[in-house]
Structures are given as structure tokens and as C-alpha cells.
Design an enzyme around this catalytic site. Structure first.
Site, mmCIF file in Angstrom:
data_model
loop_
_atom_site.group_PDB
_atom_site.id
_atom_site.type_symbol
_atom_site.label_atom_id
_atom_site.label_comp_id
_atom_site.label_asym_id
_atom_site.label_seq_id
_atom_site.Cartn_x
_atom_site.Cartn_y
_atom_site.Cartn_z
ATOM 1 N N CYS A 84 48.571 35.736 33.301
ATOM 2 C CA CYS A 84 48.658 35.520 31.855
ATOM 3 C C CYS A 84 49.575 36.597 31.271
ATOM 4 C CB CYS A 84 47.265 35.658 31.239
ATOM 5 S SG CYS A 84 46.579 37.306 31.539
ATOM 6 N N HIS B 282 41.895 45.969 30.760
ATOM 7 C CA HIS B 282 40.561 45.643 30.232
ATOM 8 C C HIS B 282 40.134 46.534 29.084
ATOM 9 C CE1 HIS B 282 40.672 44.381 34.520
ATOM 10 N NE2 HIS B 282 40.343 43.243 33.940
ATOM 11 N N CYS C 289 45.116 44.883 27.034
ATOM 12 C CA CYS C 289 45.687 43.633 26.522
ATOM 13 C C CYS C 289 45.462 43.556 25.012
ATOM 14 C CB CYS C 289 45.016 42.449 27.213
ATOM 15 S SG CYS C 289 45.571 40.877 26.521
ATOM 16 N N GLU D 280 35.817 45.544 30.533
ATOM 17 C CA GLU D 280 36.143 45.132 29.170
ATOM 18 C C GLU D 280 34.916 45.275 28.266
ATOM 19 O OE1 GLU D 280 37.855 41.161 28.611
ATOM 20 O OE2 GLU D 280 36.944 41.138 26.630
ATOM 21 N N THR E 7 36.594 38.366 26.605
ATOM 22 C CA THR E 7 37.712 37.412 26.528
ATOM 23 C C THR E 7 37.743 36.409 27.681
ATOM 24 O OG1 THR E 7 39.094 38.976 27.718
ATOM 25 C CG2 THR E 7 39.245 39.011 25.311
ATOM 26 N N CYS F 41 40.090 34.149 25.335
ATOM 27 C CA CYS F 41 41.531 34.121 25.075
ATOM 28 C C CYS F 41 42.176 32.805 25.522
ATOM 29 C CB CYS F 41 42.193 35.311 25.751
ATOM 30 S SG CYS F 41 42.525 35.028 27.472
ATOM 31 N N SER G 278 37.163 39.589 39.671
ATOM 32 C CA SER G 278 37.901 39.000 38.551
ATOM 33 C C SER G 278 36.982 38.051 37.782
ATOM 34 C CB SER G 278 39.129 38.245 39.067
ATOM 35 O OG SER G 278 39.603 37.368 38.070
ATOM 36 N N ASN H 181 37.514 36.202 35.086
ATOM 37 C CA ASN H 181 38.026 34.878 34.697
ATOM 38 C C ASN H 181 38.150 33.957 35.914
ATOM 39 O OD1 ASN H 181 41.093 34.301 35.289
ATOM 40 N ND2 ASN H 181 40.905 36.507 34.962
ATOM 41 N N SER I 205 44.596 36.893 36.827
ATOM 42 C CA SER I 205 45.079 38.109 37.498
ATOM 43 C C SER I 205 45.604 37.839 38.905
ATOM 44 C CB SER I 205 43.940 39.134 37.559
ATOM 45 O OG SER I 205 42.763 38.532 38.055
HETATM 46 S S1 SF4 Z 1 42.950 37.025 30.404
HETATM 47 FE FE1 SF4 Z 1 42.623 39.113 29.676
HETATM 48 S S2 SF4 Z 1 44.592 40.089 30.008
HETATM 49 FE FE2 SF4 Z 1 44.974 37.894 30.107
HETATM 50 S S3 SF4 Z 1 45.598 37.325 28.005
HETATM 51 FE FE3 SF4 Z 1 43.374 37.003 28.214
HETATM 52 S S4 SF4 Z 1 42.488 38.885 27.448
HETATM 53 FE FE4 SF4 Z 1 44.610 39.329 27.901
#
Ligand code: SF4
Length: 533
Positions: A238, A300, A322, A352, A390, A420, A448, A450, A492
Site C-alpha cells: 500500500c 505503525h 503512515c 499500531e 487501521t 484504511c 502482519s 492486515n 506489507s
Molecule cells: S495498511 Fe497501514 S500502512 Fe498501509 S495505508 Fe493502511 S494504514 Fe497506512
């Protein structure tokens, strides 16, 4: 049905005509073993293991001539795949007898010299062998016409070749475009040469490893087949991760190595390993950073007390937080400043979350479960706000929000979504591929957040899903009988890792790939002030 398909007749160096009739079952895969003892070791290893019906071990004979003759016959056979198993000489000092080499490619008589055959599925097999407890090296091999030639071996080692044998390159000619792999167990090394007091023990150690490797070869054979790969899009990096990596690279360029990074810059082992090679040193706490050094804060984010400590110690700092995480921090400060209790929906222990909690520690409560919602005890029930990590799963987080609003109807949320854009898009994409896949592979590291949420999202859609850091993490058993694989990647995970997995899968048979695009991303973040000056 058993029938002779390979009748391997050669005239030996002594002028003797030798014929080996190789029997195999129609439709079965072939594991070629040049020597009788190698064939025996492989057959013993296969005995009693599931899936071994799909392969036959055939003895193809010693040396390049017999191998070329056998390959011509194998090329005419109906085998859906072929493997080569045997012993080999190791060329590098870090190889020990009994280690196993899986060839990424085999050259006929040395690097850059003669025919080179690639084995794209080698990382899949290597991972399977490691999980079987073997010590495995992946790398180029060469087939030579003479074994104990130390100066030729030194040249090959200098060219990157890690092991030599006398048959694999010729035998691979029999694959004729079908999936193929080469597994060789090391019987001698530069420290324990072929003709030495260690010859017998080295040979026995190699044959033992070959026996242990045999079931993994059967699983590799069972995973072979044509398949479709659905590629989730968007996937991989990202804007926040790209920016964080660039920040470390630029800081290294500006200050020179070493540059200290507090915590993993992003949660990915491959990214961290590459930056370490460039001179980044990853630490858990500022106490590990020497006075006068420069430290980068990860994507983070960090709690204010960490920034304050860095200032107190006079450390140079570069902030790779970020901007979307920084936005949540700002919201936490704003709500806390206005007298609200902030319910932070997230996973305890994640960097984070620790950073956001640190913005207003006396006014923030972590909410990880419905029980945590029940435990919220604001001084004023009309002054409750909620924020989110996020990288949460959107569907899971919305359940928590509903529960908070049920208890505190006046609760305020963030000005715009905290989860996000990158997290949301990748979850939508994984949902889209999961619906059409037998299996979903999510590329990402175990820490990770996400990426883990992507696995859960696919599972909630009813599809088996696994998190893999690299091709070597893919268990071959997952792929047996699977005709459609969904491939996604966390924010990531490097795009190169997705390509590596595609290449590895293509080594198991023809691949038809299709991009499933749910959104296009054009978000970019500027560099922090420290690097703009
Ligand atoms: S995943 Fe994390 S690092 Fe990537 S845009 Fe979203 S908040 Fe930012």
C-alpha cells in the site's frame, strides 16, 4: 496395469551390452533413481505412505549415457510428471553429508555451458522437505561426466553451482515439458571428499535422507496438475508501506549505515531482511540505539513517550508513521482533549494499537471483544467515542461498533473511516476471489495484521485459506485436487513474493491466471519533513 515402458539398453565402457527393463504403471508419475541403492532407498521411503500409488520408482542407470537413453524412453511415456532422486556431491562448505539439495536448475556440464533445465516448483518441494525435518538447500546443480575432478568442481562452485551428479541433466530431458524436480542427498562435500575414510558413512547418511525425502516427492506428484489462479487486485504494498520502505532507504543513503529502525518498519520478513542487508538495524526499544545514532519510527507509529525519549537522548529521528495511522492518533488526542472516553477497537499488543493507546493513556480503553464493550465504564455515558486500528477486518469491526452504539447511542465515531483504503480494498478483493476458489493463499508474514485479516475474510466466505510468507510455506497437500487457487497479498507483502509463488505454481503444471480487480489505487503519501529538507 503394469507394463514395461522403458527398456534402457547401453553399451558400457567395457563394451558390455546392458539392458535394464523398467516397469511402471500406466499413468503413474516417474521417480528416476540412477543406482539400485538409490531406487531401493526411495521405494522404502514410499512404503506405507499415502499417495504413493501415483508414482513409480524406476532405476535408470549410472552416468550420462544411460540417463540420456532412459530419458528418450520416458519422454515417450504417459507419465504426467517426473522427478529425479539420488545422491550427489556437495560443492559448498556449508553443505554437510545427509543434507538435501533441491535443484532450481540443472546445467549439463557447468554454469553457462550446455543445456540448462529449470525446475520452477523447487521451492515448493524444498519447503515440504524442510517440514519433514531434512536440512535442505535450494540452488543450481550441474551434471558432470567425471565426479572426482576437484578443479572442475571449484570452477562450478565459483559459478554458483552447489552440487554435482552424473545424470540429472540428461534425465530431465525426459520431462519433455512436463513438471519435473530433482532431489539429491549429499554423500560427499569438500570437507568429506568422495574418496576418503568418510565415503561409506557419507553414502549411508545420503541414502537415509533420500528415504526420508521420498514421501515428499509423492506429495509433489499428487499436487501436479493444470490449474487456474485468481489474482486478487489490489494486493501487496500500500502507499504507507511503500513510503516507509523508501524512508529507510533514503535515510540510509543520507546518513550511511547503520540506521536504526524501532520495530519492524513494516510487518514482513522479506522486507526486513532486505533492509538489513542494506545496513538497517532493527531494534525493539530505543535503549538499544546508541547515543548520537539516527532512528526511524516504523509505519505503525509510536506513542508520544517514545518520541519524547528520543528527544531527551538527542537521537536523530525520522518518522515513517503512515499518515493514516497518524490521523487515528490525532483523533484520539482530539476526543480525549474534549473529555471523551475513547474505545479503541483493535488487537492488544499490536504496535499500531500501542502507539494509539499511548496518545491518551488515561482516556482510552482497548476493545478487542464484545465483553470489552460490556466493560466500558465512562464517567459520562454521553461522552464515548470509538476509533479503530487501521488494519481490522471491516465486517468484524462493524459488529463491535454496533455493540458500542447499542450501549451508548450517542457515541461518536471518527470523521472518516479508520480502517484504511488499502485494508478495505484488499479485503474486498479476497472476498471476490474466495467465492470462486477452492483454496486461497494469502501472501504475508505471521505478524502482519492486515494479512491475517485477509485469511479470516476468505475463511468467512467459506473457502480454505492459508497465510504464506513465501512459496516454501505452501504445503503440497493443500494443492492436491485443487483446480482453482486464489492468490492475495497483504499490504506489507512484496509484489515479488507473489511472482515467486506464481512461478512455483507454474512448475506444477500449466497455469491460467486471471486478475480479479475490485478497485484501482492511486494513493501516494509525501515524505516526512526530515527527508524533504
Ligand atoms: S495498511 Fe497501514 S500502512 Fe498501509 S495505508 Fe493502511 S494504514 Fe497506512
Amino acid at each position: 496395469m503394469t507394463r514395461p515402458v522403458v527398456s534402457n539398453t547401453v553399451v558400457s565402457d567395457a563394451g558390455v551390452r546392458e539392458t535394464t527393463v523398467l516397469r511402471r504403471r500406466a499413468g503413474a508419475g516417474i521417480i528416476c533413481a540412477p543406482l539400485r541403492v538409490e531406487a531401493e532407498a526411495l521405494r522404502r521411503g514410499l512404503r506405507g505412505h499415502a499417495g504413493t500409488d501415483a508414482v513409480d520408482v524406476i532405476r535408470t542407470g549410472y552416468g550420462t549415457t544411460r540417463s540420456a537413453t532412459a530419458a528418450a524412453k520416458i519422454a515417450e511415456s504417459d507419465a504426467p510428471m517426473m522427478a529425479v532422486g539420488g545422491v550427489a556431491g556437495g560443492l559448498t562448505d556449508d553443505l554437510n553429508v545427509g543434507d538435501v539439495v533441491v535443484a532450481t536448475q540443472v546445467s549439463e556440464s557447468g554454469a553457462g555451458d550446455g543445456q540448462v533445465v529449470c525446475c520452477p516448483s523447487a521451492p515448493l518441494l524444498a519447503g515440504e522437505l524442510r517440514r519433514a525435518g531434512l536440512t535442505v538447500r535450494l540452488g543450481p546443480m550441474a551434471t558432470v561426466s567425471k565426479l572426482a575432478d576437484s578443479s572442475a568442481h571449484a570452477d562450478l562452485a565459483a559459478a554458483g553451482v552447489i552440487a554435482v551428479d552424473m545424470e540429472s541433466a540428461q534425465l530431465l530431458g525426459g520431462a519433455a515439458g512436463r513438471p519435473a524436480v530433482v532431489v539429491r542427498a549429499i554423500s560427499d562435500t569438500p570437507a568429506h571428499p568422495l574418496v576418503s575414510p568418510h565415503t561409506v558413512t557419507g553414502g549411508l547418511a545420503a541414502l537415509r535422507s533420500l528415504r526420508l525425502a521420498a514421501p515428499a516427492l509423492a506429495r509433489w506428484a499428487a499436487a501436479v496438475g493444470p490449474r487456474q489462479v485468481l489474482l486478487a487486485s489490489p494486493r501487496s504494498f500500500c502507499a504507507g508501506v511503500e513510503r516507509a520502505i523508501e524512508i529507510v532507504e533514503l535515510t540510509l543513503g543520507r546518513h550511511g549505515p547503520p540506521v536504526y529502525v524501532r520495530k519492524q518498519i513494516v510487518h514482513n520478513t522479506a522486507v526486513v531482511a532486505r533492509l538489513e542487508q542494506l545496513g538497517a538495524i532493527f531494534v525493539d526499544e530505543l535503549t538499544e540505539v546508541p547515543d548520537g545514532a539516527t532512528v526511524v519510527f516504523s509505519a505503525h507509529g509510536v506513542a508520544p513517550e517514545v518520541r519524547n525519549e528520543a528527544t531527551r537522548r538527542g537521537l536523530g529521528t525520522v518518522d515513517a508513521t503512515c499518515p493514516l495511522v497518524a490521523k487515528v492518533h490525532a483523533e484520539a488526542r482530539r476526543f480525549a482533549g474534549d473529555g471523551y472516553l475513547v474505545a479503541l477497537i483493535g488487537h492488544g499488543g499490536h504496535e499500531e494499537v500501542e502507539g494509539t493507546l499511548g496518545e491518551a493513556p488515561g482516556s482510552t480503553a482497548l476493545v478487542e471483544s464484545m465483553d470489552d464493550v460490556d466493560r466500558l465504564a465512562p464517567r459520562d455515558p454521553s461522552k464515548v467515542a470509538y476509533l479503530m486500528q487501521t488494519t481490522l477486518a471491516a465486517d468484524e469491526a462493524s459488529g463491535m461498533v454496533d455493540a458500542i452504539l447499542d450501549r451508548f447511542p450517542e457515541a461518536k465515531g471518527p470523521g472518516s473511516d479508520d480502517i484504511c483504503y488499502a485494508t478495505t480494498n484488499r479485503q474486498r478483493a479476497v472476498r471476490a476471489i474466495a467465492a470462486e476458489s477452492d483454496l486461497v493463499l494469502v501472501v504475508g508474514s505471521a505478524n502482519s495484521s492486515n494479512s491475517l485479516r485477509l485469511v479470516e475474510t476468505a475463511e468467512r466466505a467459506g473457502t480454505r485459506a492459508y497465510l504464506v510468507d513465501s512459496a516454501q510455506d505452501i504445503e503440497l497437500g493443500w494443492l492436491a485436487g485443487v483446480s482453482t487457487v486464489g492468490l492475495a497479498a497483504g499490504a506489507s507483502a512484496p509484489p515479488a513474493m507473489v511472482s515467486e509463488i506464481m512461478t512455483a505454481l507454474s512448475g506444477l503444471g500449466p497455469i491460467q491466471s486471471k486478475e480479479v480487480v475490485v478497485a484501482t489505487e492511486s494513493v501516494q503519501f509525501g515524505l516526512p519533513r526530515e527527508l524533504r529538507q
